[in-house]
Design a protein around this motif. Structure first.
Motif, mmCIF file in Angstrom:
data_model
loop_
_atom_site.group_PDB
_atom_site.id
_atom_site.type_symbol
_atom_site.label_atom_id
_atom_site.label_comp_id
_atom_site.label_asym_id
_atom_site.label_seq_id
_atom_site.Cartn_x
_atom_site.Cartn_y
_atom_site.Cartn_z
ATOM 1 N N SER A 114 0.656 -1.099 -0.555
ATOM 2 C CA SER A 114 0.104 -0.128 -0.025
ATOM 3 C C SER A 114 1.315 1.520 0.251
ATOM 4 O O SER A 114 2.237 1.086 0.464
ATOM 5 N N ILE A 115 -0.084 2.614 -0.484
ATOM 6 C CA ILE A 115 1.362 3.496 -0.808
ATOM 7 C C ILE A 115 0.218 4.818 -0.428
ATOM 8 O O ILE A 115 -1.179 4.856 -0.167
ATOM 9 N N CYS A 116 0.935 5.296 0.573
ATOM 10 C CA CYS A 116 -0.204 6.379 0.702
ATOM 11 C C CYS A 116 0.538 7.959 1.163
ATOM 12 O O CYS A 116 1.772 8.051 1.363
ATOM 13 N N GLN A 117 -0.101 8.878 1.005
ATOM 14 C CA GLN A 117 0.609 10.386 0.530
ATOM 15 C C GLN A 117 0.535 10.766 2.273
ATOM 16 O O GLN A 117 -0.255 10.587 3.121
ATOM 17 N N THR A 118 1.507 11.546 2.254
ATOM 18 C CA THR A 118 2.060 12.501 3.811
ATOM 19 C C THR A 118 0.948 13.021 3.912
ATOM 20 O O THR A 118 -0.237 13.371 2.952
ATOM 21 N N SER A 119 0.072 12.885 5.229
ATOM 22 C CA SER A 119 -1.411 13.514 5.773
ATOM 23 C C SER A 119 -0.868 15.666 5.950
ATOM 24 O O SER A 119 0.906 15.770 6.600
ATOM 25 N N LEU A 120 -1.536 16.129 6.527
ATOM 26 C CA LEU A 120 -1.757 17.061 6.496
ATOM 27 C C LEU A 120 -1.182 17.083 7.928
ATOM 28 O O LEU A 120 -0.638 18.457 8.460
ATOM 29 N N GLU A 121 -1.497 16.114 8.418
ATOM 30 C CA GLU A 121 -1.498 15.929 10.306
ATOM 31 C C GLU A 121 0.746 15.631 10.138
ATOM 32 O O GLU A 121 0.650 16.991 10.763
ATOM 33 N N ARG A 122 1.234 15.131 9.621
ATOM 34 C CA ARG A 122 2.599 15.638 9.925
ATOM 35 C C ARG A 122 3.067 16.320 8.922
ATOM 36 O O ARG A 122 4.191 17.008 10.110
ATOM 37 N N ILE A 123 1.857 17.434 8.131
ATOM 38 C CA ILE A 123 2.879 18.262 8.042
ATOM 39 C C ILE A 123 2.691 20.252 9.008
ATOM 40 O O ILE A 123 3.323 20.265 10.193
ATOM 41 N N PHE A 124 1.631 19.695 10.079
ATOM 42 C CA PHE A 124 1.877 20.624 10.710
ATOM 43 C C PHE A 124 2.412 19.497 12.388
ATOM 44 O O PHE A 124 3.093 21.049 12.234
ATOM 45 N N LEU A 125 2.370 18.122 12.609
ATOM 46 C CA LEU A 125 3.417 18.293 12.957
ATOM 47 C C LEU A 125 4.534 18.911 12.951
ATOM 48 O O LEU A 125 5.230 19.035 13.919
ATOM 49 N N SER A 126 5.517 18.370 12.051
ATOM 50 C CA SER A 126 6.404 19.885 11.906
ATOM 51 C C SER A 126 7.052 20.639 11.869
ATOM 52 O O SER A 126 7.958 21.051 12.123
ATOM 53 N N PHE A 127 5.809 21.889 11.621
ATOM 54 C CA PHE A 127 5.605 23.297 11.647
ATOM 55 C C PHE A 127 5.690 23.393 12.830
ATOM 56 O O PHE A 127 6.595 23.935 13.468
ATOM 57 N N VAL A 128 5.192 22.393 13.655
ATOM 58 C CA VAL A 128 4.818 22.582 15.764
ATOM 59 C C VAL A 128 6.307 22.398 16.282
ATOM 60 O O VAL A 128 6.747 22.984 16.882
ATOM 61 N N ARG A 129 6.906 21.307 15.876
ATOM 62 C CA ARG A 129 8.377 21.115 16.225
ATOM 63 C C ARG A 129 9.368 21.968 15.756
ATOM 64 O O ARG A 129 10.428 22.011 16.414
ATOM 65 N N LYS A 130 9.229 22.139 14.461
ATOM 66 C CA LYS A 130 10.807 23.181 14.187
ATOM 67 C C LYS A 130 10.289 24.956 14.436
ATOM 68 O O LYS A 130 11.185 24.887 15.405
ATOM 69 N N GLU A 131 9.302 25.069 15.210
ATOM 70 C CA GLU A 131 9.039 26.282 15.936
ATOM 71 C C GLU A 131 9.633 26.259 17.068
ATOM 72 O O GLU A 131 10.272 26.841 17.847
ATOM 73 N N LYS A 132 9.444 24.765 18.167
ATOM 74 C CA LYS A 132 9.894 24.620 18.978
ATOM 75 C C LYS A 132 11.418 24.375 19.528
ATOM 76 O O LYS A 132 11.762 24.315 21.033
ATOM 77 N N LYS A 133 12.337 24.223 18.226
ATOM 78 C CA LYS A 133 13.332 24.241 18.315
ATOM 79 C C LYS A 133 14.258 24.762 18.689
ATOM 80 O O LYS A 133 13.321 26.432 18.266
#
Ligand code: ATP
Ligand code: MG
Length: 340
Positions: free
Chosen positions: A321-340
């Motif tokens: 099965s193949i799945c595309q990146t979800s909006l949730e992953r994008i959201f998490l990556s933005f929040v993590r990036k800002e927290k660094k």
């Protein structure tokens, strides 16, 4: 300019350097909000176009409710301005009340009234013709599945029914723009779909909607544009599809190999994946299940699917099965990036 910020900057320029655009129901211009020394909202600018459903995503404390409170006049702005239909919230809040609907995060209902009495008061404020008020209330309560509670006192309502009533208040009479602060939190999955249908209907009737939610699925289903807020700032802006294309880190491929698994078939698969998709890496192996991540936006889903499908038998693949990146992953990556 950082390309991540360019959409945010472009929108900010559109709002701040050009005269108010008639296609916008609301514009938020360089708005900040300080609580003492703490800055809850930091210089944000965006416009909500007529008939659009605009999503506001953000972790707890990101500043979403504070922004809604400023728009609806229950909090003062520290700086900047907000225009609804061309009227400033600082100067013309009374005019604005006729144009907006508000479903607050925490229901502000009057317990001793019934749902019908509450909706009647709001309908009259919105100037709905007296002859059709009851008809509209009945239709809304049926649409949102709370018709059997409509003539009962709110004090006896469950949490989810209160949420539905708050939502109904915000959309009755199709206001120019409705602000929905987590409208579906605490609502069961069936009723949630009813709320989604109602949101589609008010949009089709010409209203704009601004919606906050912690459900990415909800934002993807309903919003044509959205922002992600982190620590009071807008970190990205665009349609769900645009954000996925721009920030999506590619695909996740789950491959199930045929039994018995031998080292040789894993090596063969690995060689194939690395040659075909140089940006891929092996994420995990559990028994006969192998997971690859492909970190690129350059490969099309059809290309990926075609390659694996053609080599399925020679690679001893039982299923995949193949799945595309979800909006949730994008959201998490933005929040993590800002927290660094
Ligand atoms: N009246 C207030 N006085 C001081 N600080 C406040 C006040 N109201 C909100 N804040 C702070 O402002 C920040 C933003 O709060 P806000 O309620 O807007 O967040 P939110 O994005 O709506 O979060 P949630 O997803 O939890 O609803 C938080 O840090 C909060 O503690
Ligand atoms: Mg909130």
């Amino acid at each position: 300019m950082d390309s991540e910020e360019s959409d945010v900057e472009t929108e900010s320029n559109r709002i701040n350097h050009f005269s108010p655009n008639k296609s916008d129901s609301m514009v938020v211009k360089s708005v900040s909000k300080n609580y003492g020394k703490f800055q809850a909202v930091r210089n944000i600018s965006f416009g909500v176009k007529r008939g659009e459903c605009f999503g506001v995503l953000g972790e707890n404390g990101a500043g979403k409710t504070t922004m809604f409170k400023m728009i609806t006049g229950s909090e003062d702005l520290t700086s900047g301005d907000i225009l609804v239909n061309g009227n400033s919230v600082q100067k013309d809040i009374r005019t604005i009340y006729h144009d907006i609907g508000y479903c607050p995060q925490f229901d502000g209902l009057i317990d001793h009234l019934t749902g019908r009495e509450t909706l009647k008061i709001v309908s009259r404020i919105r100037g709905i013709n007296e002859n059709i008020i009851d008809e509209q209330i009945d239709a809304l309560s049926r649409l949102l599945f709370f018709e059997k509670h409509i003539d009962q006192q709110i004090s006896g309502y469950s949490g989810g029914t209160k949420r539905k009533l708050s939502f109904a208040i915000s959309i009755v009479g199709n206001p120019l723009i409705a602000f929905l602060d987590e409208p579906t939190t605490g609502v069961d999955p069936v009723s949630r779909r009813c709320l989604w249908n109602a949101i589609h209907m008010v949009r089709e009737a010409g209203s704009s909607l601004v919606l906050t939610s912690h459900s990415m699925e909800e934002c993807e289903a309903l919003c044509n544009r959205l922002i992600i807020m982190v620590h009071g700032r807008i970190t990205c802006l665009g349609s769900p599809m645009h954000l996925k294309q721009k920030y999506g880190a590619g695909y996740i491929v789950h491959i199930k190999l045929k039994h018995p698994i031998v080292e040789k078939s894993i090596r063969k698969l690995d060689r194939f994946m690395r040659i075909k998709f140089p940006e891929c890496y092996l994420d995990s192996i559990h028994n006969n299940m192998i997971v690859y991540k492909i970190q690129t936006n350059q490969i099309k889903l059809s290309q990926l699917f075609g390659s694996i499908e053609r080599s399925k038998d020679s690679l001893f693949i039982e299923d995949y099965s193949i799945c595309q990146t979800s909006l949730e992953r994008i959201f998490l990556s933005f929040v993590r990036k800002e927290k660094k």
